[in-house]
Design a protein around this motif. Structure first.
Motif, PDB file in Angstrom:
ATOM      1  N   VAL A  77       0.851  -1.196   0.000  1.00 21.62           N
ATOM      2  CA  VAL A  77       0.000   0.000   0.000  1.00 21.62           C
ATOM      3  C   VAL A  77       0.883   1.240   0.000  1.00 21.62           C
ATOM      4  CG1 VAL A  77      -1.686   1.327   1.334  1.00 21.62           C
ATOM      5  CG2 VAL A  77      -1.925  -1.157   1.138  1.00 21.62           C
ATOM      6  N   PHE A  78       1.915   1.220   0.826  1.00 21.95           N
ATOM      7  CA  PHE A  78       2.890   2.308   0.893  1.00 21.95           C
ATOM      8  C   PHE A  78       3.492   2.558  -0.489  1.00 21.95           C
ATOM      9  CE2 PHE A  78       7.236   3.772   1.361  1.00 21.95           C
ATOM     10  CZ  PHE A  78       7.194   4.719   2.366  1.00 21.95           C
ATOM     11  N   ALA A  79       3.858   1.488  -1.194  1.00 18.08           N
ATOM     12  CA  ALA A  79       4.476   1.616  -2.515  1.00 18.08           C
ATOM     13  C   ALA A  79       3.515   2.241  -3.523  1.00 18.08           C
ATOM     14  CB  ALA A  79       4.946   0.255  -3.006  1.00 18.08           C
ATOM     15  N   VAL A  80       2.274   1.746  -3.547  1.00 18.39           N
ATOM     16  CA  VAL A  80       1.283   2.287  -4.492  1.00 18.39           C
ATOM     17  C   VAL A  80       1.017   3.761  -4.210  1.00 18.39           C
ATOM     18  CG1 VAL A  80      -1.106   2.154  -5.294  1.00 18.39           C
ATOM     19  CG2 VAL A  80       0.177   0.049  -4.876  1.00 18.39           C
ATOM     20  N   ALA A  81       0.850   4.101  -2.939  1.00 19.52           N
ATOM     21  CA  ALA A  81       0.563   5.481  -2.567  1.00 19.52           C
ATOM     22  C   ALA A  81       1.728   6.402  -2.916  1.00 19.52           C
ATOM     23  CB  ALA A  81       0.245   5.562  -1.075  1.00 19.52           C
ATOM     24  N   SER A  82       2.952   5.943  -2.676  1.00 16.72           N
ATOM     25  CA  SER A  82       4.114   6.805  -2.934  1.00 16.72           C
ATOM     26  C   SER A  82       4.350   7.014  -4.430  1.00 16.72           C
ATOM     27  CB  SER A  82       5.366   6.226  -2.272  1.00 16.72           C
ATOM     28  OG  SER A  82       5.666   4.941  -2.771  1.00 16.72           O
ATOM     29  N   LEU A  99       0.380  15.009  -2.896  1.00 14.63           N
ATOM     30  CA  LEU A  99       0.620  14.536  -1.534  1.00 14.63           C
ATOM     31  C   LEU A  99      -0.679  14.155  -0.825  1.00 14.63           C
ATOM     32  CD1 LEU A  99       3.436  16.985  -0.364  1.00 14.63           C
ATOM     33  CD2 LEU A  99       3.648  14.618  -1.152  1.00 14.63           C
ATOM     34  N   ALA A 100      -1.769  14.845  -1.168  1.00 14.75           N
ATOM     35  CA  ALA A 100      -3.068  14.501  -0.569  1.00 14.75           C
ATOM     36  C   ALA A 100      -3.589  13.183  -1.121  1.00 14.75           C
ATOM     37  CB  ALA A 100      -4.081  15.615  -0.822  1.00 14.75           C
ATOM     38  N   ALA A 101      -3.181  12.848  -2.346  1.00 13.69           N
ATOM     39  CA  ALA A 101      -3.663  11.614  -2.971  1.00 13.69           C
ATOM     40  C   ALA A 101      -3.129  10.375  -2.259  1.00 13.69           C
ATOM     41  CB  ALA A 101      -3.241  11.575  -4.439  1.00 13.69           C
ATOM     42  N   ALA A 102      -1.932  10.469  -1.703  1.00 11.34           N
ATOM     43  CA  ALA A 102      -1.325   9.294  -1.071  1.00 11.34           C
ATOM     44  C   ALA A 102      -2.170   8.742   0.079  1.00 11.34           C
ATOM     45  CB  ALA A 102       0.090   9.620  -0.599  1.00 11.34           C
ATOM     46  N   PRO A 103      -2.592   9.565   1.051  1.00 10.69           N
ATOM     47  CA  PRO A 103      -3.449   9.030   2.114  1.00 10.69           C
ATOM     48  C   PRO A 103      -4.789   8.521   1.606  1.00 10.69           C
ATOM     49  CG  PRO A 103      -2.490  11.129   2.774  1.00 10.69           C
ATOM     50  CD  PRO A 103      -2.206  10.956   1.324  1.00 10.69           C
ATOM     51  N   VAL A 104      -5.353   9.184   0.612  1.00 11.64           N
ATOM     52  CA  VAL A 104      -6.645   8.758   0.068  1.00 11.64           C
ATOM     53  C   VAL A 104      -6.520   7.389  -0.589  1.00 11.64           C
ATOM     54  CG1 VAL A 104      -8.440   9.273  -1.642  1.00 11.64           C
ATOM     55  CG2 VAL A 104      -7.476  11.117  -0.249  1.00 11.64           C
ATOM     56  N   ILE A 105      -5.458   7.204  -1.365  1.00 10.91           N
ATOM     57  CA  ILE A 105      -5.224   5.909  -2.009  1.00 10.91           C
ATOM     58  C   ILE A 105      -4.984   4.834  -0.959  1.00 10.91           C
ATOM     59  CG2 ILE A 105      -3.580   4.624  -3.438  1.00 10.91           C
ATOM     60  CD1 ILE A 105      -3.224   7.241  -5.063  1.00 10.91           C
ATOM     61  N   ALA A 228       2.276   7.821   5.653  1.00 14.90           N
ATOM     62  CA  ALA A 228       3.709   7.524   5.707  1.00 14.90           C
ATOM     63  C   ALA A 228       4.338   7.643   4.318  1.00 14.90           C
ATOM     64  CB  ALA A 228       3.930   6.121   6.263  1.00 14.90           C
ATOM     65  N   ALA A 229       3.611   7.195   3.306  1.00 15.71           N
ATOM     66  CA  ALA A 229       4.119   7.273   1.934  1.00 15.71           C
ATOM     67  C   ALA A 229       4.286   8.718   1.491  1.00 15.71           C
ATOM     68  CB  ALA A 229       3.170   6.535   0.991  1.00 15.71           C
ATOM     69  N   ALA A 230       3.339   9.570   1.865  1.00 21.51           N
ATOM     70  CA  ALA A 230       3.428  10.987   1.494  1.00 21.51           C
ATOM     71  C   ALA A 230       4.688  11.611   2.090  1.00 21.51           C
ATOM     72  CB  ALA A 230       2.187  11.731   1.977  1.00 21.51           C
ATOM     73  N   ILE A 231       4.975  11.273   3.344  1.00 20.15           N
ATOM     74  CA  ILE A 231       6.180  11.796   3.989  1.00 20.15           C
ATOM     75  C   ILE A 231       7.438  11.275   3.298  1.00 20.15           C
ATOM     76  CG2 ILE A 231       7.561  11.712   6.105  1.00 20.15           C
ATOM     77  CD1 ILE A 231       4.916  11.621   7.664  1.00 20.15           C
TER      78      ILE A 231
END
Length: 318
Positions: A77-82, A99-105, A228-231
């Motif tokens: 999930v982290f990989a897809v979001a990042s 950056l907002a898309a990462a938590p939503v995904i 975490a991915a956004a960061i």
């Protein structure tokens, strides 16, 4: 039974309940005396900053394990979001959107996990193992297997920026941990999570909507992986499909090290975060003292085994 627990030696009960804090103090004191470079504001803030993404994932992962489940898909999930955030930033130049898309995904993928576990009645271990493969393939498809470099102005502010002399990821970590801590220990939802992990059938008979609880804890886990991915993607200004590899096992190890029971029904957010930073301190100590890095995993593994054994002894003696 309460009477039988009272018969258990109090020092060992305290050691069991606060083992991760005791180990944190011991390691901190040892490293402080062993190296003058350890106990400095720069080093300690760097440890917090570098491990903020993992600590966020572990904090949310506590809900999953307390509920009696496992989430092996957080790294995927982290990989897809990042990579999605990196792709959006490079294609549109809109940093806020990316950056907002990462938590939503992350939230969406986590919700899918919860729905698969509840609707198909598949054990979470197998369900999230399968979804991790699917999500990993999705990350490769998004990037074509290549690195996505982001040059959009302001993209690195979240991952590298500072506020009041402290890295922004540390502030994000503090806010997330405070919120999750309250959610698990101070709300009806938190009590339902504990009830579901303690005895799902009994919880359902008492009115707890167990399936909804499971969906929500997996959704929360996915959301945390997205944050975490956004960061992380902001920090390195690039996205790659292998991002976060092994992070799910690191998070689970930290959660268990913190004292959360793999059988469900027992755990705390602060314990998991403490577990993350105990492992981080061990790694930092090996670097500072120039110890053989091949021994780091050995030492960490022994400590985790000791923590699990202590928890098992406490459970069997009650």
């Amino acid at each position: 039974m309460p009477g039988r627990r009272a018969a258990f030696p109090r020092p060992l009960l305290l050691a069991k309940d606060y083992a991760v804090l005791i180990l944190l103090v011991v390691v901190t004191v040892y490293l402080s005396f062993a190296s003058s470079a350890f106990f400095t504001s720069d080093n300690l803030l760097n440890i917090l900053n570098q491990n903020a993404p993992l600590a966020i994932i572990a904090a949310a992962g506590t809900f999953v394990i307390v509920s009696g489940n496992f989430d092996l898909s957080t790294a995927s999930v982290f990989a897809v979001a990042s990579v999605s955030a990196a792709w959006l930033a490079s294609e549109t130049g809109d940093v806020a959107l990316a950056l907002a898309a990462a938590p939503v995904i992350g939230l969406a993928l986590g919700a899918v996990n919860g729905l698969v576990v509840t609707a198909l009645r598949i054990h979470s271990f197998l369900a999230t193992l399968a979804s991790s493969l699917v999500y990993s393939a999705l990350a490769v498809l998004i990037t074509g297997g290549a690195l996505i470099t982001v040059t959009a102005e302001g993209f690195t502010e979240l991952g590298r920026g500072e506020f009041l002399g402290v890295f922004i990821p540390v502030w994000v970590l503090a806010g997330v941990v405070a919120l999750l801590w309250f959610l698990l220990s101070g709300t009806v939802f938190g009590r339902h999570v504990f009830a579901t992990g303690g005895n799902a059938e009994a919880a359902e008979l008492s009115g707890v909507r167990v399936n909804r609880v499971k969906i929500l804890v997996f959704t929360l886990s996915g959301l945390a992986a997205g944050v975490a991915a956004a960061i992380a993607v902001s920090r390195i200004a690039s996205g790659q499909p292998q991002a976060g590899a092994g992070m799910e096992l690191q998070a689970i190890a930290a959660i268990i090290l913190g004292g959360t029971s793999i059988h469900g029904g027992v755990g705390a957010v602060w314990r998991s975060v403490a577990g993350v930073f105990l492992i981080a301190l061990i790694g930092n100590g090996f670097d500072i003292l120039d110890f053989n890095p091949q021994l780091k995993d050995l030492v960490t593994g022994v400590i985790i085994l000791a923590a699990v054994a202590l928890a098992a002894v406490g459970r069997t003696r009650r």
